[in-house]
Write an enzyme that holds these catalytic residues in place. Sequence first.
Site, PDB file in Angstrom:
ATOM      1  N   LYS A  35      24.564  79.204  46.551  1.00  0.00           N
ATOM      2  CA  LYS A  35      24.510  79.177  44.968  1.00  0.00           C
ATOM      3  C   LYS A  35      26.143  79.567  44.953  1.00  0.00           C
ATOM      4  CE  LYS A  35      22.942  81.635  41.776  1.00  0.00           C
ATOM      5  NZ  LYS A  35      23.963  82.344  40.957  1.00  0.00           N
ATOM      6  N   ASP A  62      25.869  76.797  39.687  1.00  0.00           N
ATOM      7  CA  ASP A  62      25.414  77.231  39.063  1.00  0.00           C
ATOM      8  C   ASP A  62      26.567  77.939  37.402  1.00  0.00           C
ATOM      9  OD1 ASP A  62      23.900  78.975  37.514  1.00  0.00           O
ATOM     10  OD2 ASP A  62      24.424  80.557  39.130  1.00  0.00           O
ATOM     11  N   LYS A  64      25.997  76.574  33.915  1.00  0.00           N
ATOM     12  CA  LYS A  64      25.223  76.643  33.162  1.00  0.00           C
ATOM     13  C   LYS A  64      25.907  76.347  31.860  1.00  0.00           C
ATOM     14  CE  LYS A  64      22.976  81.279  33.940  1.00  0.00           C
ATOM     15  NZ  LYS A  64      23.889  81.601  35.438  1.00  0.00           N
ATOM     16  N   PHE A  65      26.593  74.415  32.234  1.00  0.00           N
ATOM     17  CA  PHE A  65      27.018  74.358  31.285  1.00  0.00           C
ATOM     18  C   PHE A  65      26.365  73.977  29.296  1.00  0.00           C
ATOM     19  CE2 PHE A  65      28.327  71.302  34.727  1.00  0.00           C
ATOM     20  CZ  PHE A  65      29.102  71.959  35.188  1.00  0.00           C
ATOM     21  N   ASP A  67      27.363  72.642  25.266  1.00  0.00           N
ATOM     22  CA  ASP A  67      28.641  72.239  24.372  1.00  0.00           C
ATOM     23  C   ASP A  67      28.081  71.251  24.047  1.00  0.00           C
ATOM     24  OD1 ASP A  67      31.443  71.333  23.233  1.00  0.00           O
ATOM     25  OD2 ASP A  67      31.968  72.835  25.722  1.00  0.00           O
ATOM     26  N   ILE A  68      28.855  70.435  23.440  1.00  0.00           N
ATOM     27  CA  ILE A  68      28.674  69.281  22.988  1.00  0.00           C
ATOM     28  C   ILE A  68      27.856  68.333  23.416  1.00  0.00           C
ATOM     29  CG2 ILE A  68      30.240  69.262  20.516  1.00  0.00           C
ATOM     30  CD1 ILE A  68      31.493  67.469  21.831  1.00  0.00           C
ATOM     31  N   PRO A  69      26.919  67.436  23.863  1.00  0.00           N
ATOM     32  CA  PRO A  69      26.680  66.184  24.926  1.00  0.00           C
ATOM     33  C   PRO A  69      27.321  65.496  25.341  1.00  0.00           C
ATOM     34  CG  PRO A  69      24.684  65.962  22.037  1.00  0.00           C
ATOM     35  CD  PRO A  69      26.350  66.790  21.998  1.00  0.00           C
ATOM     36  N   HIS A  70      28.895  65.182  24.756  1.00  0.00           N
ATOM     37  CA  HIS A  70      29.424  64.372  25.130  1.00  0.00           C
ATOM     38  C   HIS A  70      30.291  65.363  26.605  1.00  0.00           C
ATOM     39  CE1 HIS A  70      32.576  61.465  25.146  1.00  0.00           C
ATOM     40  NE2 HIS A  70      33.322  61.948  25.217  1.00  0.00           N
ATOM     41  N   THR A  71      30.756  66.262  26.148  1.00  0.00           N
ATOM     42  CA  THR A  71      31.412  67.114  26.931  1.00  0.00           C
ATOM     43  C   THR A  71      29.960  67.356  27.945  1.00  0.00           C
ATOM     44  OG1 THR A  71      32.275  67.847  25.634  1.00  0.00           O
ATOM     45  CG2 THR A  71      32.517  69.038  27.052  1.00  0.00           C
ATOM     46  N   THR A 119      17.389  86.393  31.100  1.00  0.00           N
ATOM     47  CA  THR A 119      17.098  87.253  32.004  1.00  0.00           C
ATOM     48  C   THR A 119      17.364  88.660  31.090  1.00  0.00           C
ATOM     49  OG1 THR A 119      17.468  86.927  34.035  1.00  0.00           O
ATOM     50  CG2 THR A 119      15.097  87.017  33.294  1.00  0.00           C
ATOM     51  N   GLN A 188      18.738  94.459  39.608  1.00  0.00           N
ATOM     52  CA  GLN A 188      18.027  94.088  39.400  1.00  0.00           C
ATOM     53  C   GLN A 188      16.849  94.932  38.535  1.00  0.00           C
ATOM     54  OE1 GLN A 188      18.167  90.896  38.481  1.00  0.00           O
ATOM     55  NE2 GLN A 188      19.549  89.466  40.617  1.00  0.00           N
ATOM     56  N   ARG A 209      22.280  89.791  47.144  1.00  0.00           N
ATOM     57  CA  ARG A 209      23.385  91.081  47.309  1.00  0.00           C
ATOM     58  C   ARG A 209      22.262  91.182  48.955  1.00  0.00           C
ATOM     59  NH1 ARG A 209      24.609  93.533  42.187  1.00  0.00           N
ATOM     60  NH2 ARG A 209      22.723  91.914  41.976  1.00  0.00           N
TER      61      ARG A 209
HETATM   62  O1  C5P Z   1      22.489  90.249  44.490  1.00  0.00           O
HETATM   63  P1  C5P Z   1      21.128  89.078  43.858  1.00  0.00           P
HETATM   64  O2  C5P Z   1      20.049  88.762  44.697  1.00  0.00           O
HETATM   65  O3  C5P Z   1      20.737  90.124  42.401  1.00  0.00           O
HETATM   66  O4  C5P Z   1      21.323  87.807  42.791  1.00  0.00           O
HETATM   67  C1  C5P Z   1      21.307  87.343  41.710  1.00  0.00           C
HETATM   68  C2  C5P Z   1      22.144  85.954  41.302  1.00  0.00           C
HETATM   69  O5  C5P Z   1      21.097  84.496  40.701  1.00  0.00           O
HETATM   70  C3  C5P Z   1      23.172  86.233  40.933  1.00  0.00           C
HETATM   71  O6  C5P Z   1      23.871  85.260  41.267  1.00  0.00           O
HETATM   72  C4  C5P Z   1      22.608  86.413  39.160  1.00  0.00           C
HETATM   73  O7  C5P Z   1      24.340  85.844  38.712  1.00  0.00           O
HETATM   74  C5  C5P Z   1      21.990  85.351  39.612  1.00  0.00           C
HETATM   75  N1  C5P Z   1      21.081  85.099  38.263  1.00  0.00           N
HETATM   76  C6  C5P Z   1      20.026  86.474  38.028  1.00  0.00           C
HETATM   77  N2  C5P Z   1      19.459  86.129  36.856  1.00  0.00           N
HETATM   78  C7  C5P Z   1      19.090  85.589  36.201  1.00  0.00           C
HETATM   79  C8  C5P Z   1      20.195  84.365  36.335  1.00  0.00           C
HETATM   80  C9  C5P Z   1      20.895  84.449  38.052  1.00  0.00           C
HETATM   81  O8  C5P Z   1      20.530  87.380  38.744  1.00  0.00           O
HETATM   82  N3  C5P Z   1      18.527  85.456  35.065  1.00  0.00           N
END
Ligand code: C5P
Length: 242
Positions: A35, A62, A64-65, A67-71, A119, A188, A209
């Site tokens: 990713k 990743d 996460k676009f 914006d307006i639909p066209h863009t 989240t 997390q 990680r």
């Molecule tokens: O290192 P770790 O396993 O915590 O990485 C989780 C990845 O998932 C990171 O790139 C983080 O930005 C992404 N992510 C997340 N929670 C979300 C959406 C994406 O941890 N709700």
Amino acid sequence: MSSKAPVIIVALDFASAQEALRLAERLDPKDCRVKVGLELFTEAGPEIIRDLKRSGLEVFLDLKFHDIPHTVARACARACELGVWMLNVHALGGPRMLKAAREAVAPGTAALIGVTVLTSHSADELALLGLGDPLSRTQQLAASCREVGLDGVVCSPHEAALLRATHGPDFVLVTPGIRSSGSAQDDQRRTMGIGEALRAGAHHLVIGRPITAAPNPQAALEACLAEVRSSTLGKKKEDKTC
Ligand code: C5P
């Protein structure tokens, strides 16, 4: 569980192309996909996608676009030209934006998925934004993604069971916040183990990680894969006895 074979997506959260490529070289492309998120893409640009693909790795872009639909449609088309395996858009962009994205990404090229509720938002924050409670907003946004034909959504593993039950076995659920047994939680908070997430219906597991910061990233990836195999094997045995 989902109908698809689980895939581990290694989050390459690095500040430079060199660091990302150094890590990627230590991973076997047959064992995972990777990713690329905002930090790495902003620093390294589209060349990082080409470099990762040259080393045999499939890429989830990743960004996460929203914006307006066209863009958004045009950004999705450029991402497809780069040959990404998966890309995402914010479901909060609304049905017209989602539909424009769908039309820009031909089914069968890249997988197109929606981001529901981040989240990182607390319930209070969502209420303040006028978005109600996290679970019902997630359900509503996932339904709007499915309605326009997106391939699936990113969600917390804690929402996977509900979304799997609502949308059936083929709707792709990509879940971050995964920690294999015994690994550090880092920042997390609501994590889930690999087996538990798969049993809840997660399909692709985003793991950063625990793999990228390990002394031997390929060995850490293989340990995660062993957990995937033992939980899918357990599920097959359960099915046979039913
Ligand atoms: O290192 P770790 O396993 O915590 O990485 C989780 C990845 O998932 C990171 O790139 C983080 O930005 C992404 N992510 C997340 N929670 C979300 C959406 C994406 O941890 N709700």
